[in-house]
Scaffold this motif. Structure first.
Motif, PDB file in Angstrom:
ATOM      1  N   ALA A   1     -12.951   4.963  -7.440  1.00  0.00           N
ATOM      2  CA  ALA A   1     -13.348   3.834  -8.291  1.00  0.00           C
ATOM      3  C   ALA A   1     -14.775   3.376  -8.011  1.00  0.00           C
ATOM      4  CB  ALA A   1     -12.377   2.670  -8.089  1.00  0.00           C
ATOM      5  N   TYR A   2     -15.221   3.490  -6.769  1.00  0.00           N
ATOM      6  CA  TYR A   2     -16.549   3.002  -6.409  1.00  0.00           C
ATOM      7  C   TYR A   2     -17.647   4.051  -6.497  1.00  0.00           C
ATOM      8  CZ  TYR A   2     -14.904  -1.568  -5.089  1.00  0.00           C
ATOM      9  OH  TYR A   2     -14.394  -2.831  -5.129  1.00  0.00           O
TER      10      TYR A   2
ATOM     11  N   ARG B   1      -8.127   6.651  -4.130  1.00  0.00           N
ATOM     12  CA  ARG B   1      -8.330   5.961  -5.419  1.00  0.00           C
ATOM     13  C   ARG B   1      -9.448   4.912  -5.325  1.00  0.00           C
ATOM     14  NH1 ARG B   1      -5.960   9.009  -8.988  1.00  0.00           N
ATOM     15  NH2 ARG B   1      -3.841   9.587  -8.480  1.00  0.00           N
ATOM     16  N   GLN B   2      -9.513   4.216  -4.222  1.00  0.00           N
ATOM     17  CA  GLN B   2     -10.556   3.208  -4.065  1.00  0.00           C
ATOM     18  C   GLN B   2     -11.935   3.881  -4.009  1.00  0.00           C
ATOM     19  OE1 GLN B   2     -10.228   0.653  -0.615  1.00  0.00           O
ATOM     20  NE2 GLN B   2     -11.443  -0.929  -1.603  1.00  0.00           N
ATOM     21  N   ALA B   3     -12.057   4.965  -3.264  1.00  0.00           N
ATOM     22  CA  ALA B   3     -13.333   5.691  -3.197  1.00  0.00           C
ATOM     23  C   ALA B   3     -13.709   6.237  -4.572  1.00  0.00           C
ATOM     24  CB  ALA B   3     -13.241   6.818  -2.173  1.00  0.00           C
TER      25      ALA B   3
ATOM     26  N   ASP C   1      -4.180   5.345  -1.672  1.00  0.00           N
ATOM     27  CA  ASP C   1      -4.932   4.110  -1.910  1.00  0.00           C
ATOM     28  C   ASP C   1      -6.410   4.274  -1.551  1.00  0.00           C
ATOM     29  OD1 ASP C   1      -2.648   2.835  -2.803  1.00  0.00           O
ATOM     30  OD2 ASP C   1      -2.236   1.855  -0.893  1.00  0.00           O
ATOM     31  N   SER C   2      -6.684   4.912  -0.429  1.00  0.00           N
ATOM     32  CA  SER C   2      -8.071   5.119   0.004  1.00  0.00           C
ATOM     33  C   SER C   2      -8.807   6.060  -0.932  1.00  0.00           C
ATOM     34  CB  SER C   2      -8.104   5.683   1.427  1.00  0.00           C
ATOM     35  OG  SER C   2      -7.607   4.747   2.341  1.00  0.00           O
TER      36      SER C   2
ATOM     37  N   CYS D   1     -18.770   6.108  -0.655  1.00  0.00           N
ATOM     38  CA  CYS D   1     -17.499   6.706  -0.229  1.00  0.00           C
ATOM     39  C   CYS D   1     -17.290   6.560   1.279  1.00  0.00           C
ATOM     40  CB  CYS D   1     -17.425   8.170  -0.651  1.00  0.00           C
ATOM     41  SG  CYS D   1     -18.774   9.208  -0.053  1.00  0.00           S
TER      42      CYS D   1
ATOM     43  N   LYS E   1       0.830  -1.203   0.000  1.00  0.00           N
ATOM     44  CA  LYS E   1       0.000   0.000   0.000  1.00  0.00           C
ATOM     45  C   LYS E   1       0.864   1.251   0.000  1.00  0.00           C
ATOM     46  CE  LYS E   1      -4.372  -0.957   1.807  1.00  0.00           C
ATOM     47  NZ  LYS E   1      -5.362  -0.498   2.726  1.00  0.00           N
TER      48      LYS E   1
ATOM     49  N   ILE F   1     -16.477   2.875   1.971  1.00  0.00           N
ATOM     50  CA  ILE F   1     -15.167   2.464   1.453  1.00  0.00           C
ATOM     51  C   ILE F   1     -14.026   3.126   2.224  1.00  0.00           C
ATOM     52  CG2 ILE F   1     -13.639   2.603  -0.583  1.00  0.00           C
ATOM     53  CD1 ILE F   1     -15.835   0.736  -1.206  1.00  0.00           C
ATOM     54  N   ALA F   2     -14.175   4.427   2.514  1.00  0.00           N
ATOM     55  CA  ALA F   2     -13.093   5.190   3.146  1.00  0.00           C
ATOM     56  C   ALA F   2     -13.640   6.052   4.287  1.00  0.00           C
ATOM     57  CB  ALA F   2     -12.387   6.054   2.102  1.00  0.00           C
TER      58      ALA F   2
END
Length: 70
Positions: A59-60, A55-57, A52-53, A25, A5, A28-29
């Motif tokens: 993406a979703y 980018r993940q949020a 990372d957090s 969001c 990470k 996810i984060a």
């Protein structure tokens, strides 16, 4: 390359205009986003967070409400 990470912090922005309040969001984060239950919209807890957090949020998010400069 480590594949681990990233601990780099990046700026995070939230555009509430296209947001329909799904809450992905915040799920996810939760370190970055909270949900205002009165208006059923998310809010930023901090102006930047772990890449990372963020980018993940991003993406979703179904409406692309989350962005960053990076």
């Amino acid at each position: 390359m480590s594949g681990g990470k990233s601990d780099k912090n990046v700026p995070v922005y939230l555009d509430l205009v296209p947001c329909h309040g799904c809450g992905a969001c915040a799920e996810i984060a939760p370190e970055l986003f909270g949900m205002d239950q009165d208006v059923e919209r998310p809010f930023l807890k901090t102006p930047e967070g772990p890449e990372d957090s963020v980018r993940q949020a991003m993406a979703y998010c179904p409406n692309d409400c989350i962005t960053t400069d990076e």
